[in-house]
Structure formats: C-alpha cells, structure tokens
Design a protein around this motif. Structure first.
Motif, PDB file in Angstrom:
ATOM      1  N   THR A   1       0.818  -1.213   0.000  1.00  8.92           N
ATOM      2  CA  THR A   1       0.000   0.000   0.000  1.00  8.92           C
ATOM      3  C   THR A   1       0.854   1.266   0.000  1.00  8.92           C
ATOM      4  O   THR A   1       0.378   2.321  -0.425  1.00  8.92           O
ATOM      5  CB  THR A   1      -0.933   0.007   1.217  1.00  8.92           C
ATOM      6  OG1 THR A   1      -0.153  -0.180   2.409  1.00  8.92           O
ATOM      7  CG2 THR A   1      -1.964  -1.105   1.113  1.00  8.92           C
ATOM      8  N   ALA A   2       2.097   1.172   0.466  1.00 17.02           N
ATOM      9  CA  ALA A   2       2.961   2.356   0.477  1.00 17.02           C
ATOM     10  C   ALA A   2       3.296   2.814  -0.940  1.00 17.02           C
ATOM     11  O   ALA A   2       3.402   4.015  -1.196  1.00 17.02           O
ATOM     12  CB  ALA A   2       4.246   2.058   1.249  1.00 17.02           C
TER      13      ALA A   2
ATOM     14  N   ALA B   1       0.488   4.811  -2.537  1.00 15.82           N
ATOM     15  CA  ALA B   1       0.322   6.029  -1.745  1.00 15.82           C
ATOM     16  C   ALA B   1       1.388   7.060  -2.112  1.00 15.82           C
ATOM     17  O   ALA B   1       1.092   8.258  -2.274  1.00 15.82           O
ATOM     18  CB  ALA B   1       0.385   5.698  -0.260  1.00 15.82           C
ATOM     19  N   VAL B   2       2.623   6.606  -2.268  1.00 12.67           N
ATOM     20  CA  VAL B   2       3.699   7.516  -2.658  1.00 12.67           C
ATOM     21  C   VAL B   2       3.479   8.031  -4.072  1.00 12.67           C
ATOM     22  O   VAL B   2       3.662   9.224  -4.362  1.00 12.67           O
ATOM     23  CB  VAL B   2       5.058   6.808  -2.529  1.00 12.67           C
ATOM     24  CG1 VAL B   2       6.179   7.648  -3.131  1.00 12.67           C
ATOM     25  CG2 VAL B   2       5.369   6.518  -1.066  1.00 12.67           C
TER      26      VAL B   2
ATOM     27  N   LEU C   1       0.641   8.365  -5.670  1.00 10.55           N
ATOM     28  CA  LEU C   1      -0.489   9.285  -5.681  1.00 10.55           C
ATOM     29  C   LEU C   1      -0.114  10.616  -5.032  1.00 10.55           C
ATOM     30  O   LEU C   1      -0.529  11.682  -5.507  1.00 10.55           O
ATOM     31  CB  LEU C   1      -1.672   8.653  -4.950  1.00 10.55           C
ATOM     32  CG  LEU C   1      -3.029   9.348  -5.102  1.00 10.55           C
ATOM     33  CD1 LEU C   1      -3.441   9.388  -6.562  1.00 10.55           C
ATOM     34  CD2 LEU C   1      -4.084   8.635  -4.274  1.00 10.55           C
ATOM     35  N   SER C   2       0.689  10.574  -3.979  1.00 10.72           N
ATOM     36  CA  SER C   2       1.132  11.817  -3.335  1.00 10.72           C
ATOM     37  C   SER C   2       2.017  12.622  -4.270  1.00 10.72           C
ATOM     38  O   SER C   2       1.880  13.850  -4.366  1.00 10.72           O
ATOM     39  CB  SER C   2       1.882  11.492  -2.047  1.00 10.72           C
ATOM     40  OG  SER C   2       1.052  10.800  -1.135  1.00 10.72           O
TER      41      SER C   2
ATOM     42  N   GLY D   1      -6.281   7.756  -8.300  1.00 14.33           N
ATOM     43  CA  GLY D   1      -6.490   6.761  -7.255  1.00 14.33           C
ATOM     44  C   GLY D   1      -7.401   5.637  -7.690  1.00 14.33           C
ATOM     45  O   GLY D   1      -7.198   4.479  -7.318  1.00 14.33           O
TER      46      GLY D   1
END
Length: 298
Positions: free
Chosen positions: A150-151, A154-155, A157-158, A186
């Motif tokens: 999941t990281a 998330a990275v 998308l950030s 996302g």
C-alpha cells in the motif's frame, strides 16, 4: 511416455515460451505472437498430468482465465506509447469521469485467478510430510507485506498530487480539475491494489499449508502488481503540468531506449509468468498415478 516423463519437458517448454513472450514485449517485435497463450496452455497440460488439489477443476480454471486474457491481449503494436505515464494538460482540460476499468482491464484475469485459488486454498490440507509454519510469523509477514504494497501507490499518488498542485499554483488554475485528476488516479490504481492484496493473502494461505513453491509464486504475483500501478496510470487520461520532473518521479520511471521498446510491460510480464510457473509447479505434485507408473515393470 508416462506422466512422470512428460512433466519436465512441459515445464521447460513453458519457460521457453514465456521468455519468448517477454523478449517480444521488451523489444517491441514478438517472434511468436501467441507465445504467452501457448506458455499458459502448456502449464495447464503440466498441471493436468499431476495430482491437483481438490476441487481438481480450480487450477485448470484459473489457468483458462489467464489463457483467455493472454489471447485477448496478444501483442500487435507493443510499446506504442507504453512509456508515457502522464500527459501535459492542455488549456481548459476537463478530466473524464472516474473509471475503474483502466486498472481492471490490466489485472482482471490475474485477480480472478488469485481469488479463485484463494477461495479453494482455504480448504486445502497441508502438504504431506511437511512441517506446518506457525501462525504468528505468517501473520506478521502478511501485515508487513500489506504495508509495503500500500505504500507504493500512496507515494505515487502523493507525488502526482504534489506535481498538480505545484502546476496549479504556477498557472492560477482552478482546483476542480486537479482534485478530479487525483481521484481518477487513485481509482485506476485500485484494481492493481486489490490484486496485490489478494496475492498476499494467497501467499499466506499457501505458506500455512506448507506449499512453499506455490507460495513463492503467489508472492511474485503480489510483486507483479507494483508495475501494474504505473501501467494503469499510463492507460488513464491524466494531466500533469509542464515542468522538470522530480527525483522521485524519475525513480519510478523506466526510460525506453532505441533498442528496448517497452521495459515496464516486459518487467510486469516476466514477473507474472514466473509467478504462474511457480504456482503450477507448487500446486501439483507427484501423485498416486505417477507413483504407480514409476513402480510398474515397464
């Protein structure tokens, strides 16, 4: 020729066909258009000659789903725009509606096969003469794998949101297109995320049942979900404002060269096919039929 003697040549043939497909994707010039289809069909034959876990139709059905997808996506024009993850947003850009199909189109077959094996694997007994791993370490490893998986999105998308926000501040644009683009980014990464989570759960189930080789294949399938995040972003119609790319964005990109047409799709294909080979080998074993053939006087 007995099943015992047929299985090693079949797995070798499947490996050669898989390598042929990966090289075709990598260089954009497939020597055998349906190499992936043939590799999966050979794997299905390999599985049918072994002793399949109950219910016996599960593993062939999972491979059949993969064969259908491989035939549907047989390479025609590989590398055509595969290296473009994001497009420069024109003036007045209006993001299209949020769609899940961009990511699901890439991962539906692997996801269906993973869920099917996960459904059946929960009922499989432990492998014969193999120690059963303790529950605690398996749960700990599963949680860590989920966090690592999941990281990554998330990275990504950030990073995407920060790039769009910086472009918006420099152009004084409205925030609506930016927020809609982030939501869309996302959404297209949701299907690869579900695939990775299903593969991690399948890894834990198989490892708890002492099917180590099959668990390794499921773990590789979870790793194969990582490049699918970027491939899903490449398929989506996402904007990005012009400007120098950040170091983080460069670290996620695999730049094609004049000789290498599609490195990221080739990497994803190589990991996926290796996962399927390990799953087919680990979920089939020398059964009573093969032992009888081996012990026969002929």
């Amino acid at each position: 020729m007995t099943a015992v003697r047929l299985r090693p040549p079949l797995i070798g043939t499947a490996a050669v066909l898989a390598a042929t497909h990966v090289l075709g994707v990598l260089f954009g010039d497939p020597p055998l258009r349906h190499a992936e289809v043939l590799a999966l069909l050979v794997l299905a034959g390999y599985a049918l000659l072994g002793e399949l876990p109950e219910p016996r139709w599960v593993v062939p059905a999972a491979l059949l789903v993969l064969v259908v997808e491989a035939y549907r996506t047989a390479p025609a024009d590989i590398g055509d725009g595969s290296d473009q993850f994001l497009a420069v947003a024109p003036d007045g850009y209006s993001p299209p509606p949020v769609m899940l199909t961009d990511g699901l189109d890439l991962t539906w077959a692997a996801l269906a096969a993973s869920l099917l094996l996960l459904w059946a694997g929960r009922r499989w007994p432990a492998a014969y003469h193999q120690p059963v791993p303790r529950r605690g370490p398996v749960v700990t490893g599963t949680v860590l794998a989920v966090l690592l998986l999941t990281a990554y999105p998330a990275v990504r998308l950030s990073e995407f949101a920060l790039d769009l926000s910086a472009g918006e501040r420099s152009t004084s644009a409205s925030t609506d297109p930016v927020s809609a683009a982030v939501v869309r980014a996302g959404s297209v990464m949701l299907a690869p995320l579900v695939l990775g989570l299903a593969a991690i759960c399948l890894t834990a189930v198989l490892f708890r049942r002492s099917r180590v080789i099959a668990a390794l294949g499921a773990a590789l399938l979870a790793v194969a979900a990582l490049p699918q995040f970027d491939l899903a972003l490449a398929k989506a119609d996402l904007p990005v404002y012009a400007g120098p790319p950040s170091a983080l964005a460069i670290s996620f990109a695999i730049t094609p060269s004049p000789l290498i047409a599609a490195p990221l799709p080739a990497l994803a294909a190589a990991i996926e096919l290796a996962a399927y080979v390990f799953l087919a080998v680990g979920l089939t074993r020398t059964g009573r039929r093969e032992k009888t053939a081996t012990n026969s006087p002929n």
